[in-house]
Design a protein around this motif. Structure first.
Motif, mmCIF file in Angstrom:
data_model
loop_
_atom_site.group_PDB
_atom_site.id
_atom_site.type_symbol
_atom_site.label_atom_id
_atom_site.label_comp_id
_atom_site.label_asym_id
_atom_site.label_seq_id
_atom_site.Cartn_x
_atom_site.Cartn_y
_atom_site.Cartn_z
ATOM 1 N N PRO A 149 34.225 58.291 69.745
ATOM 2 C CA PRO A 149 33.728 57.186 68.912
ATOM 3 C C PRO A 149 33.405 55.931 69.714
ATOM 4 N N ASN A 150 33.886 55.839 70.930
ATOM 5 C CA ASN A 150 33.603 54.671 71.766
ATOM 6 C C ASN A 150 32.207 54.716 72.386
ATOM 7 N N TRP A 151 31.490 55.813 72.211
ATOM 8 C CA TRP A 151 30.132 55.908 72.742
ATOM 9 C C TRP A 151 29.179 54.998 71.993
ATOM 10 N N PHE A 152 29.511 54.670 70.743
ATOM 11 C CA PHE A 152 28.624 53.868 69.912
ATOM 12 C C PHE A 152 29.387 52.716 69.290
ATOM 13 N N MET A 153 28.658 51.639 68.990
ATOM 14 C CA MET A 153 29.281 50.495 68.317
ATOM 15 C C MET A 153 29.245 50.739 66.817
ATOM 16 N N LYS A 154 30.328 50.347 66.156
ATOM 17 C CA LYS A 154 30.355 50.452 64.703
ATOM 18 C C LYS A 154 29.483 49.361 64.119
ATOM 19 N N LYS A 155 28.770 49.708 63.072
ATOM 20 C CA LYS A 155 27.953 48.722 62.367
ATOM 21 C C LYS A 155 28.863 47.859 61.504
ATOM 22 N N ALA A 156 28.457 46.647 61.265
ATOM 23 C CA ALA A 156 29.217 45.749 60.394
ATOM 24 C C ALA A 156 29.173 46.295 58.973
ATOM 25 N N GLN A 157 30.298 46.195 58.298
ATOM 26 C CA GLN A 157 30.373 46.695 56.937
ATOM 27 C C GLN A 157 30.605 45.543 55.977
ATOM 28 N N GLU A 158 30.203 45.730 54.766
ATOM 29 C CA GLU A 158 30.334 44.701 53.749
ATOM 30 C C GLU A 158 31.809 44.480 53.421
ATOM 31 N N HIS A 159 32.178 43.224 53.300
ATOM 32 C CA HIS A 159 33.538 42.872 52.904
ATOM 33 C C HIS A 159 33.419 41.965 51.687
ATOM 34 N N LYS A 160 33.366 42.586 50.539
ATOM 35 C CA LYS A 160 33.156 41.867 49.278
ATOM 36 C C LYS A 160 34.419 41.090 48.918
ATOM 37 N N ARG A 161 34.255 39.842 48.527
ATOM 38 C CA ARG A 161 35.389 39.007 48.130
ATOM 39 C C ARG A 161 35.284 38.690 46.650
ATOM 40 N N GLU A 162 36.406 38.695 45.999
ATOM 41 C CA GLU A 162 36.474 38.380 44.574
ATOM 42 C C GLU A 162 37.312 37.120 44.417
ATOM 43 N N PHE A 163 36.799 36.142 43.672
ATOM 44 C CA PHE A 163 37.521 34.905 43.433
ATOM 45 C C PHE A 163 37.799 34.769 41.943
ATOM 46 N N THR A 164 38.967 34.224 41.632
ATOM 47 C CA THR A 164 39.302 33.951 40.240
ATOM 48 C C THR A 164 38.619 32.661 39.814
ATOM 49 N N GLU A 165 38.588 32.420 38.504
ATOM 50 C CA GLU A 165 37.989 31.191 37.983
ATOM 51 C C GLU A 165 38.696 29.953 38.527
ATOM 52 N N SER A 166 40.039 30.011 38.621
ATOM 53 C CA SER A 166 40.787 28.840 39.112
ATOM 54 C C SER A 166 40.452 28.563 40.583
ATOM 55 N N GLN A 167 40.271 29.603 41.381
ATOM 56 C CA GLN A 167 39.913 29.400 42.782
ATOM 57 C C GLN A 167 38.517 28.780 42.897
ATOM 58 N N LEU A 168 37.599 29.206 42.049
ATOM 59 C CA LEU A 168 36.259 28.639 42.079
ATOM 60 C C LEU A 168 36.264 27.166 41.663
ATOM 61 N N LYS A 169 37.115 26.809 40.666
ATOM 62 C CA LYS A 169 37.220 25.414 40.231
ATOM 63 C C LYS A 169 37.826 24.547 41.322
ATOM 64 N N GLU A 170 38.826 25.064 42.045
ATOM 65 C CA GLU A 170 39.436 24.311 43.153
ATOM 66 C C GLU A 170 38.421 24.033 44.238
ATOM 67 N N GLY A 171 37.544 24.981 44.475
ATOM 68 C CA GLY A 171 36.530 24.813 45.510
ATOM 69 C C GLY A 171 35.560 23.688 45.218
ATOM 70 N N LYS A 172 35.365 23.368 43.976
ATOM 71 C CA LYS A 172 34.449 22.288 43.615
ATOM 72 C C LYS A 172 35.028 20.917 43.944
ATOM 73 N N ASN A 173 36.339 20.815 44.108
ATOM 74 C CA ASN A 173 36.991 19.540 44.402
ATOM 75 C C ASN A 173 37.043 19.227 45.890
ATOM 76 N N ILE A 174 36.713 20.166 46.713
ATOM 77 C CA ILE A 174 36.797 19.970 48.159
ATOM 78 C C ILE A 174 35.458 19.482 48.669
ATOM 79 N N ILE A 175 35.503 18.424 49.466
ATOM 80 C CA ILE A 175 34.284 17.910 50.089
ATOM 81 C C ILE A 175 34.183 18.568 51.453
ATOM 82 N N GLY A 176 33.140 19.321 51.647
ATOM 83 C CA GLY A 176 32.953 20.022 52.909
ATOM 84 C C GLY A 176 32.538 19.066 54.006
#
Length: 186
Positions: A149-176
């Motif tokens: 398996p070291n003969w070839f590089m692994k392709k990047a795979q999707e890493h889907k993230r799930e956020f709850t409603e409360s986590q999404l609301k908290e993110g709106k309060n942070i100034i990037g």
């Protein structure tokens, strides 16, 4: 094939740049993988670009390679009993491999043109296609890949993230940091 004379000027410059992209060490690794994947029955090519091209030219080795990546009973490419001797049949066999490689998941931009292999126009493109196919086979990890398996590089795979409603609301309060800062303002 058409008679083709020597290349001059810019045509020769372009062809020499294409030929410089061919990697002899990569050829060795690809041959090892193809033999490990398909078995010793496929044989081994003579070393060098020309030997590699002649080995793959009729499309049989390539077809066996892509078929070996699928489980038994679902082989995408039909392999004739006797290797094709007519030019158009050989090119058709290569085209079937290319279609099967695309169906397997190789990106269209990584796939070589039939003439690149058949007339040895761009053997580096053939190497890139085989590398992309090997990388996909390692990434899929479905048990059909044989070899190191070291003969070839692994392709990047999707890493889907799930956020709850409360986590999404908290993110709106942070100034990037992209918004800037007001420190030091008067």
């Amino acid at each position: 094939m058409a008679n083709k004379g020597p290349a001059y000027g810019m045509s020769r410059d372009v062809q020499s740049k294409i030929e410089k992209k061919y990697d002899d060490e990569l050829e060795d690794r690809l041959v090892e993988w193809i033999v490990a994947q398909c078995g010793a029955a496929v044989g081994r090519p003579e070393r060098g670009r020309l030997g590699f091209q002649v080995w793959l030219k009729n499309g049989i080795v390539l077809s066996r390679l892509v078929n070996s990546l699928y489980p038994d009973g679902s082989k995408p490419v039909k392999i004739p009993d006797a290797p094709p001797t007519m030019v158009f049949k050989q090119m058709e066999q290569i085209a079937q491999f290319l279609k099967a490689a695309e169906d397997y998941g190789v990106v269209k931009t990584d796939i070589f043109q039939t003439v690149d292999l058949f007339e040895a126009k761009d053997m580096a493109a053939v190497q890139r296609t085989l590398m992309a196919l090997g990388s996909l086979a390692v990434t899929k990890n479905d048990g059909n890949y044989h070899g190191d398996p070291n003969w070839f590089m692994k392709k990047a795979q999707e890493h889907k993230r799930e956020f709850t409603e409360s986590q999404l609301k908290e993110g709106k309060n942070i100034i990037g940091l992209q918004m800037g800062t007001n420190k030091g303002a008067s």
